[in-house]
Scaffold this motif. Structure first.
Motif: not given
Length: 331
Positions: A239-241, A197-201, A125-127, A204-206
């Motif tokens: 939420i934040y692609p 690594k997960g929150i900022g992927k 989710g970026t955040l 396309r790798d969701r």
């Protein structure tokens, strides 16, 4: 009892129909309401329960402020402030949880009512809103209203305001000694082993799980003998692609990434509003660790196998939830 006021159906130019305010009488007597019921007309809603709820909320707010001003509240060794969390932090997150993301929880019975346990979830989710929504879920939807003691990266505690609030909400540094101490004392601990690594992927790798670190969370669970509860979160990826990363700005701010989304930084601060995706949080069957010798916490093969079991359980659950979802925003 005061006489009933007669209010005309249509106000003339020099007449104004008074607006009802909290605490005012509606102007109708109980006898008039009974007459309406006899005629088959619907009763007017009674304002007294709403007024009582409003007064109760006001009383709780004043009591909370009085406790804060007098210092009549407790903070544990990690900085967790249950009074502030229950009365300020969780209520601030609740509109996002209930109205914006419309979170639905599954398998809440798999989280023990008492005693230590380790909740392991995917991160995205970026955040890190997924961690906050999981904390709200376990407090609001769990029968025991449990507080989730989250393990976070050291970067989170460097921010002046966010780091202090994270401590007060019960978060602590993601290290084995803190985790073991919390679980040994019967706390519910949450960890997101994918980290940045997960929150900022990229988008396309969701929903493709990243590496689960070195399995330190498994070692902590083995040493304390608490169950591991796999947690799968669907909805946070949208939420934040994240479609780009401005690395020079990331280095400038000392952040692991500087995300570019379809709305940020194009729309400035408005781009920070998360998209209203529909969320599902599922808690899987707990994986017991008390049947394994605590000495095996230092055995790399045992730790690897258990880490891989947790990761695969979460990944398969994500695929199942995604296959049942029709739309990212409608569910």
């Amino acid at each position: 009892m005061s006489e009933a006021r007669i209010i005309p159906l249509h106000a003339t130019d020099d007449e104004v129909i008074p607006r009802w305010r909290p605490g005012e009488s509606s102007g109708r007597s109980a006898a008039a309401a009974d007459d309406d019921a006899d005629l088959g007309l619907p009763r007017e809603p009674d304002a007294e329960p709403e007024l009582a709820a409003w007064e109760e909320a006001l009383g709780e707010t004043l009591a909370f402020l009085r406790r804060r001003l007098s210092g009549d509240y407790a903070v544990d060794d990690f900085g967790f402030d249950a009074d502030l969390t229950d009365n300020l932090l969780l209520p601030a997150l609740r509109p996002l949880y209930q109205k914006w993301f419309r979170v639905e929880t599954i398998g809440m019975r798999n989280v023990p009512d008492i005693g230590g346990a380790l909740v392991v979830a995917n991160h995205s989710g970026t955040l890190p809103l997924d961690a906050l929504m999981t904390a709200v879920a376990l407090h609001d939807d769990h029968p025991a209203r449990r507080h989730l003691r989250m393990l976070g990266a050291d970067l989170m505690f460097r921010f002046p305001v966010a780091g202090s609030l994270a401590r007060k909400q019960g978060s602590t540094l993601a290290c084995s000694p803190d985790a073991e101490r919390l679980m040994s004392s019967g706390e519910l601990v949450g960890v997101w082993p994918e980290g940045f690594k997960g929150i900022g992927k990229p988008f396309r790798d969701r929903y493709k799980l990243q590496r689960f670190g070195r399995g330190g969370f498994v070692s902590a669970a083995l040493r304390t003998g608490v169950p591991i509860v796999p947690c799968s979160i669907v909805g946070a990826e949208e939420i934040y692609p994240k479609i780009g990363d401005v690395k020079p700005l990331a280095r400038l701010f000392g952040a692991p990434y500087f995300p570019v989304t379809p709305l940020f930084p194009l729309l400035g601060p408005l781009g920070l509003i998360p998209l209203p995706s529909k969320w599902y949080i599922e808690f899987g069957e707990p994986i017991p660790t008390d049947t394994i010798d605590p000495a095996d916490a230092d055995d790399p093969m045992t730790v690897f196998n258990l880490t891989d079991q947790v990761r695969e359980t979460i990944q398969h659950t994500l695929y199942r939830l995604l296959s049942q979802r029709r739309n990212a925003f409608l569910g």
